[in-house]
Design a protein around this motif. Structure first.
Motif, PDB file in Angstrom:
ATOM      1  N   LEU A  18       0.830  -1.205   0.000  1.00 46.46           N
ATOM      2  CA  LEU A  18       0.000   0.000   0.000  1.00 46.46           C
ATOM      3  C   LEU A  18       0.865   1.257   0.000  1.00 46.46           C
ATOM      4  O   LEU A  18       0.612   2.195  -0.761  1.00 46.46           O
ATOM      5  N   ARG A  19       1.879   1.270   0.849  1.00 45.72           N
ATOM      6  CA  ARG A  19       2.728   2.464   0.946  1.00 45.72           C
ATOM      7  C   ARG A  19       3.459   2.742  -0.360  1.00 45.72           C
ATOM      8  O   ARG A  19       3.747   3.895  -0.684  1.00 45.72           O
ATOM      9  N   LYS A  20       3.746   1.686  -1.099  1.00 49.76           N
ATOM     10  CA  LYS A  20       4.450   1.859  -2.369  1.00 49.76           C
ATOM     11  C   LYS A  20       3.495   2.054  -3.542  1.00 49.76           C
ATOM     12  O   LYS A  20       3.939   2.248  -4.679  1.00 49.76           O
ATOM     13  N   ALA A  21       2.188   1.986  -3.281  1.00 46.22           N
ATOM     14  CA  ALA A  21       1.190   2.090  -4.361  1.00 46.22           C
ATOM     15  C   ALA A  21       1.535   1.131  -5.483  1.00 46.22           C
ATOM     16  O   ALA A  21       1.488   1.463  -6.672  1.00 46.22           O
ATOM     17  N   ALA A  22       1.877  -0.096  -5.086  1.00 44.91           N
ATOM     18  CA  ALA A  22       2.406  -1.086  -6.027  1.00 44.91           C
ATOM     19  C   ALA A  22       1.314  -2.045  -6.500  1.00 44.91           C
ATOM     20  O   ALA A  22       0.216  -2.106  -5.938  1.00 44.91           O
ATOM     21  N   THR A  23       1.649  -2.801  -7.534  1.00 45.66           N
ATOM     22  CA  THR A  23       0.708  -3.729  -8.157  1.00 45.66           C
ATOM     23  C   THR A  23       1.363  -5.091  -8.334  1.00 45.66           C
ATOM     24  O   THR A  23       2.521  -5.180  -8.739  1.00 45.66           O
ATOM     25  N   ILE A  24       0.618  -6.152  -8.029  1.00 49.71           N
ATOM     26  CA  ILE A  24       1.069  -7.518  -8.304  1.00 49.71           C
ATOM     27  C   ILE A  24       0.017  -8.190  -9.168  1.00 49.71           C
ATOM     28  O   ILE A  24      -1.186  -8.131  -8.869  1.00 49.71           O
ATOM     29  N   THR A  25       0.452  -8.834 -10.218  1.00 50.28           N
ATOM     30  CA  THR A  25      -0.455  -9.598 -11.066  1.00 50.28           C
ATOM     31  C   THR A  25       0.237 -10.887 -11.477  1.00 50.28           C
ATOM     32  O   THR A  25       1.448 -11.043 -11.289  1.00 50.28           O
ATOM     33  N   ALA A  26      -0.523 -11.815 -11.996  1.00 51.54           N
ATOM     34  CA  ALA A  26       0.030 -13.097 -12.439  1.00 51.54           C
ATOM     35  C   ALA A  26      -0.704 -13.553 -13.685  1.00 51.54           C
ATOM     36  O   ALA A  26      -1.917 -13.342 -13.808  1.00 51.54           O
ATOM     37  N   THR A  27       0.031 -14.136 -14.609  1.00 49.52           N
ATOM     38  CA  THR A  27      -0.593 -14.608 -15.844  1.00 49.52           C
ATOM     39  C   THR A  27      -0.006 -15.952 -16.260  1.00 49.52           C
ATOM     40  O   THR A  27       1.128 -16.295 -15.916  1.00 49.52           O
ATOM     41  N   SER A  28      -0.801 -16.707 -16.986  1.00 49.52           N
ATOM     42  CA  SER A  28      -0.359 -17.965 -17.584  1.00 49.52           C
ATOM     43  C   SER A  28      -0.774 -17.963 -19.045  1.00 49.52           C
ATOM     44  O   SER A  28      -1.878 -17.523 -19.377  1.00 49.52           O
ATOM     45  N   LEU A  29       0.090 -18.427 -19.897  1.00 49.50           N
ATOM     46  CA  LEU A  29      -0.190 -18.396 -21.334  1.00 49.50           C
ATOM     47  C   LEU A  29      -0.932 -19.635 -21.819  1.00 49.50           C
ATOM     48  O   LEU A  29      -1.846 -19.549 -22.635  1.00 49.50           O
ATOM     49  N   ARG A  30      -0.564 -20.794 -21.310  1.00 56.54           N
ATOM     50  CA  ARG A  30      -1.024 -22.048 -21.884  1.00 56.54           C
ATOM     51  C   ARG A  30      -2.543 -22.214 -21.889  1.00 56.54           C
ATOM     52  O   ARG A  30      -3.119 -22.714 -22.862  1.00 56.54           O
ATOM     53  N   ALA A  31      -3.185 -21.832 -20.807  1.00 60.60           N
ATOM     54  CA  ALA A  31      -4.615 -22.093 -20.666  1.00 60.60           C
ATOM     55  C   ALA A  31      -5.504 -20.982 -21.220  1.00 60.60           C
ATOM     56  O   ALA A  31      -6.725 -21.057 -21.107  1.00 60.60           O
TER      57      ALA A  31
END
Length: 301
Positions: free
Chosen positions: A250-263
């Motif tokens: 929150l303090r860093k105003a950061a973002t985490i995401t995750a992706t997969s290509l195969r499916a």
């Protein structure tokens, strides 16, 4: 046709070459006579039982091939029998023939021979769309974990090509390879790489992290982010469940995401392939991205 089949899960000994039915093409698909298949870490995971194919996909290992069009089904435009191509697959690559939706087929990258081309599209389709999604831009700093692997080697070059400063982690023996690929800073991952990244950025941190480790690096990746930084997880070599300091995020105003290509659905994969051809193939033509060192094996091996 001949194909590599597996008897259960385990080490390389579970694989053997066997005669299996040649696939039939459905509407919108092409049949490719395979010249070469790329070998990816995901193939090893599938062989060991940790990465099963999506529902409806071939159980034969192999996520990318190069070859020639052998048959064109109804509803396909732009491809003719004999055309050389590469293809992004959900499975089926370790075989003499594979059927694939036409949208997942692309021309060879400029200047790349037909065999080497088999090892290009999977990494390109994994890295480029994710870094585009993370809005990586010139003068930003990109951290690539596993910089000496196929994904990492490509990501270093792609990041440099868009004008980013690239920091990478790898084993000590492979740091020179990473520097040759274009890394500005290469760090032994067995050392205190978090401190090294902070030192390399004068304490500011990095803007984007391309992560193949997952849980094991989750907290450390957040720690090295700059304000407004973004993490995209594309692999889980370090596990699936980690602990996250939401207050720091929150303090860093950061973002985490995750992706997969195969499916991904075929339509999404087709869009990815179009983008790769438009954005990445020209980088091969100009030499901004070069092939990684390769080893070639006959199918029987």
């Amino acid at each position: 046709m001949r194909a590599v089949v597996t008897d259960g899960v385990g080490g390389p000994e579970v694989m053997r070459v066997a005669e299996v039915p040649r696939p039939e093409v459905a509407s919108g698909e092409v049949l490719i006579e395979v010249v070469a298949a790329g070998v990816n870490r995901a193939d090893i995971l599938q062989r060991r039982g940790f990465y099963p194919p999506p529902a409806g996909a071939s159980a034969i290992i192999g996520l990318e091939v190069s070859g020639r069009i052998a048959e064109v089904a109804d509803g396909v435009e732009g491809w003719s029998v004999g055309d050389e191509c590469v293809a992004l697959l959900a499975g089926g690559g370790y075989a003499e023939y594979v059927a694939v939706p036409a949208g997942q087929v692309a021309p060879l990258p400029p200047g790349v021979d037909l065999v080497s081309a088999a090892g290009v599209i999977e990494v390109a389709a994994t890295v480029a769309p994710n870094l585009h999604r993370m809005r990586l831009s010139a003068r930003e700093t990109l951290l690539v974990h596993g910089g000496s692997g196929g994904i990492g080697s490509f990501a270093i070059q792609y990041g440099a090509a868009v004008g980013a400063r690239v920091i990478t982690t790898a084993s000590a023996a492979k740091l020179d390879h990473c520097r040759t690929a274009g890394a500005d800073v290469a760090i032994d991952y067995r050392t205190d790489w978090v401190a090294a990244v902070k030192e390399a950025t004068d304490g500011r941190g990095v803007d984007v992290v391309l992560d193949v480790m997952g849980a094991a690096y989750l907290g450390a990746n957040v720690d090295v982010l700059a304000r407004g930084g973004r993490i995209v997880v594309i692999g889980l070599q370090g596990g699936t469940k980690g602990e996250l300091d939401l207050g720091l995020l929150l303090r860093k105003a950061a973002t985490i995401t995750a992706t997969s290509l195969r499916a991904r659905p075929a339509a999404e994969k087709a869009a990815v392939v179009r983008d790769v051809v438009a954005e990445v193939w020209p980088l091969y033509a100009t030499g901004r991205i070069a092939l990684s060192p390769e080893t070639r094996f006959p199918l029987d091996q």
